[in-house]
Design an enzyme around this catalytic site. Structure first.
Site, PDB file in Angstrom:
ATOM      1  N   ARG A  51       0.863  -1.198   0.000  1.00 23.61           N
ATOM      2  CA  ARG A  51       0.000   0.000   0.000  1.00 23.61           C
ATOM      3  C   ARG A  51       0.892   1.238   0.000  1.00 23.61           C
ATOM      4  O   ARG A  51       0.632   2.218  -0.683  1.00 23.61           O
ATOM      5  CB  ARG A  51      -0.964   0.019   1.196  1.00 23.61           C
ATOM      6  CG  ARG A  51      -1.704   1.364   1.304  1.00 23.61           C
ATOM      7  CD  ARG A  51      -2.976   1.355   2.160  1.00 23.61           C
ATOM      8  NE  ARG A  51      -2.943   0.459   3.277  1.00 23.61           N
ATOM      9  CZ  ARG A  51      -2.202   0.632   4.390  1.00 23.61           C
ATOM     10  NH1 ARG A  51      -1.466   1.720   4.537  1.00 23.61           N
ATOM     11  NH2 ARG A  51      -2.224  -0.262   5.349  1.00 23.61           N
ATOM     12  N   TYR A 103     -17.020  16.285 -15.597  1.00 29.68           N
ATOM     13  CA  TYR A 103     -17.326  14.854 -15.521  1.00 29.68           C
ATOM     14  C   TYR A 103     -18.384  14.606 -14.435  1.00 29.68           C
ATOM     15  O   TYR A 103     -18.248  15.082 -13.309  1.00 29.68           O
ATOM     16  CB  TYR A 103     -16.029  14.102 -15.224  1.00 29.68           C
ATOM     17  CG  TYR A 103     -16.217  12.619 -15.120  1.00 29.68           C
ATOM     18  CD1 TYR A 103     -16.508  11.858 -16.246  1.00 29.68           C
ATOM     19  CD2 TYR A 103     -16.108  11.966 -13.904  1.00 29.68           C
ATOM     20  CE1 TYR A 103     -16.695  10.489 -16.162  1.00 29.68           C
ATOM     21  CE2 TYR A 103     -16.287  10.594 -13.807  1.00 29.68           C
ATOM     22  CZ  TYR A 103     -16.582   9.867 -14.942  1.00 29.68           C
ATOM     23  OH  TYR A 103     -16.755   8.514 -14.845  1.00 29.68           O
ATOM     24  N   ASP A 175      -7.934  18.674 -14.250  1.00 32.11           N
ATOM     25  CA  ASP A 175      -8.236  17.332 -14.733  1.00 32.11           C
ATOM     26  C   ASP A 175      -7.806  17.295 -16.203  1.00 32.11           C
ATOM     27  O   ASP A 175      -8.447  17.901 -17.057  1.00 32.11           O
ATOM     28  CB  ASP A 175      -9.739  17.064 -14.574  1.00 32.11           C
ATOM     29  CG  ASP A 175     -10.147  15.663 -15.026  1.00 32.11           C
ATOM     30  OD1 ASP A 175      -9.405  15.059 -15.832  1.00 32.11           O
ATOM     31  OD2 ASP A 175     -11.216  15.188 -14.596  1.00 32.11           O
ATOM     32  N   LYS A 200      -8.611   6.284 -19.233  1.00 33.78           N
ATOM     33  CA  LYS A 200      -8.961   6.793 -20.550  1.00 33.78           C
ATOM     34  C   LYS A 200      -7.734   6.751 -21.468  1.00 33.78           C
ATOM     35  O   LYS A 200      -7.252   5.682 -21.785  1.00 33.78           O
ATOM     36  CB  LYS A 200      -9.577   8.187 -20.415  1.00 33.78           C
ATOM     37  CG  LYS A 200     -10.610   8.308 -19.271  1.00 33.78           C
ATOM     38  CD  LYS A 200     -11.850   7.465 -19.483  1.00 33.78           C
ATOM     39  CE  LYS A 200     -12.720   7.357 -18.240  1.00 33.78           C
ATOM     40  NZ  LYS A 200     -13.126   8.609 -17.623  1.00 33.78           N
TER      41      LYS A 200
HETATM   42  C1  LIG Z   1     -13.572   9.040 -16.382  1.00 32.97           C
HETATM   43  C2  LIG Z   1     -13.237  10.395 -15.889  1.00 32.97           C
HETATM   44  C3  LIG Z   1     -13.004  10.630 -14.529  1.00 32.97           C
HETATM   45  C4  LIG Z   1     -13.143   9.543 -13.485  1.00 32.97           C
HETATM   46  O1  LIG Z   1     -12.150   8.589 -13.597  1.00 32.97           O
HETATM   47  P1  LIG Z   1     -12.346   7.013 -13.234  1.00 32.97           P
HETATM   48  O2  LIG Z   1     -11.061   6.419 -13.661  1.00 32.97           O
HETATM   49  O3  LIG Z   1     -13.544   6.534 -13.962  1.00 32.97           O
HETATM   50  O4  LIG Z   1     -12.550   6.961 -11.750  1.00 32.97           O
HETATM   51  C5  LIG Z   1     -12.664  11.909 -14.154  1.00 32.97           C
HETATM   52  N1  LIG Z   1     -12.566  12.925 -15.057  1.00 32.97           N
HETATM   53  C6  LIG Z   1     -12.795  12.721 -16.365  1.00 32.97           C
HETATM   54  C7  LIG Z   1     -12.671  13.867 -17.301  1.00 32.97           C
HETATM   55  C8  LIG Z   1     -13.138  11.466 -16.823  1.00 32.97           C
HETATM   56  O5  LIG Z   1     -13.387  11.285 -18.121  1.00 32.97           O
END
Ligand SMILES: *Cc1c(COP(=O)(O)O)cnc(C)c1O
Length: 384
Positions: A51, A103, A175, A200
């Site tokens: 961890r 998101y 983000d 992604k």
């Molecule tokens: C998918 C996504 C998230 C969340 O991420 P996870 O890996 O699904 O927890 C946050 N911000 C954006 C822009 C996303 O496309």
């Protein structure tokens, strides 16, 4: 050759990486272990418990720091877990100014989880610096930016927001999931924290859920590491390996995502049945100049609305697509289509959603790296 002098494509492959010390493995082994032998209590080789740290995760974290031009990377179990760690820097009474068009899961985490703990979130349209500044008060500790926004593809001026954040001595997080460091590096523009859903584009193959944070400042990195270890939502060794493997082809995939994205945006905008297309590469996009200055390309995420389209029309189109798969998520090699109002943004109340343009007829495309002719014929048969 110093790593700092490497250009992006080389960093995606070599950044923070050395062949494994034991046998020279070129890819870091998947250290599928929870613990590590010690010669005497505390006598270990830097790894005591997985961890706290794991060599496969460290390899990914070094790569993340390298490609985002940061100093420290932290890998999490999901993008949401990475964001969760950022908000845990705050205390009850603190406030966050956030992008309003973001998101759906981010909105849900902020509103449904952290508001209960006394943290306040103000969602504002960040295309106007004055709107952001008027939402900042003495309790504001963090500005949360997502650009391009999801799913409306608005562009927020990272440098301008970073200047505001500095002026008011608040942290700024970006983000960077949609753009990826191939297209934009927020730390270079003054942001303090970059966050990714590595699920992604970084992973890129729709085979892993993971998240990331990258920072430059040591004190901030230490605080986030403390939270990562204390709250425990770490990226496992197998998942770290998959994201690292994905990053090694990020630049070639992104190049094709951008090419295919441009071709599809142009196809849709000229389609007689299409009302509007949201893609920052159009000269007519309201923030095209900012996109051009802070991004090196416009990506493969596109949203559109058909003329006079209803909720049912949008559903019919996404169901008819054959090469595009109807699915949540984005950023993989395969093209995906989604209906934000019923899928990714279903957790945002309709009134709130429509304020930022997420109408019932909106369709979002994550353009993959297939042959462009196949993607266009598929859209043609579904829309016609
Ligand atoms: C998918 C996504 C998230 C969340 O991420 P996870 O890996 O699904 O927890 C946050 N911000 C954006 C822009 C996303 O496309």
């Amino acid at each position: 050759m110093s790593e700092k002098t490497l250009k992006f494509n080389s960093k995606a492959i070599h950044g923070g990486q050395k062949p494994d010390a034991a046998y020279g493995a070129v890819m870091p082994p998947i250290y599928q272990t929870s613990t590590y032998a010690q010669t005497t209590p505390g006598g270990h080789k830097g790894y005591a418990y997985s961890r706290s740290a794991n060599p496969t995760r460290s390899a990914l974290e070094n790569s993340l720091a390298s490609i985002e031009n940061g100093t420290y990377g932290l890998a999490f179990a999901s993008g949401i877990a990475a964001m969760d760690a950022v908000i845990k820097l705050l205390s009850p009474g603190d406030e966050v100014v956030s992008t309003n068009d973001l998101y759906g899961g981010t909105y849900r985490l902020f509103k449904k989880i952290f508001e209960k703990f006394g943290i306040k979130f103000n969602f504002v349209d960040m295309q106007n610096a004055a709107t952001i500044e008027s939402a900042i008060n003495e309790n504001t500790k963090l500005i949360w930016v997502e650009t391009p926004t999801n799913p409306m593809m608005n562009i927020i001026d990272i440098k301008a927001v970073a200047q505001l954040a500095k002026k008011h001595k608040v942290l700024m997080a970006v983000d960077n999931t949609f753009a990826t460091p191939y297209l934009q590096t927020p730390l270079d523009l003054g942001a303090d924290i970059v966050m990714h859903s590595a699920t992604k584009y970084l992973g890129g193959h729709s085979d892993v859920v993971a998240g990331a944070l990258i920072v430059k400042d040591k004190k901030l990195a230490d605080e986030l590491y403390f939270i990562q270890n204390a709250s425990g939502a770490i990226c496992g060794p197998m998942d770290s390996f998959l994201v690292l493997r994905g990053i090694k082809t990020l630049h070639v995939r992104m190049q094709r995502h951008c090419e295919n994205g441009e071709a599809i945006a142009n196809y849709l905008v000229n389609h007689p049945k299409v009302e509007s297309v949201y893609w920052p590469g159009f000269k007519s996009h309201p923030n095209h100049d900012i996109a051009k200055s802070q991004m090196s390309g416009f990506g493969g995420m596109i949203s559109f609305v058909t003329k006079g389209g209803s909720y049912e029309d949008a559903i019919k189109i996404v169901e008819k697509l054959e090469v595009f798969t109807l699915a949540e998520s984005l950023g993989g090699v395969e093209s995906l289509a989604g209906h934000p109002a019923s899928m990714s943004h279903g957790s945002i109340p309709k009134a709130e959603r429509e304020k930022s343009g997420v109408v019932d007829a909106l369709i979002r495309l994550s353009v993959g790296i297939e042959d462009i002719e196949d993607l266009i014929s598929d859209l043609k048969q579904a829309i016609d």
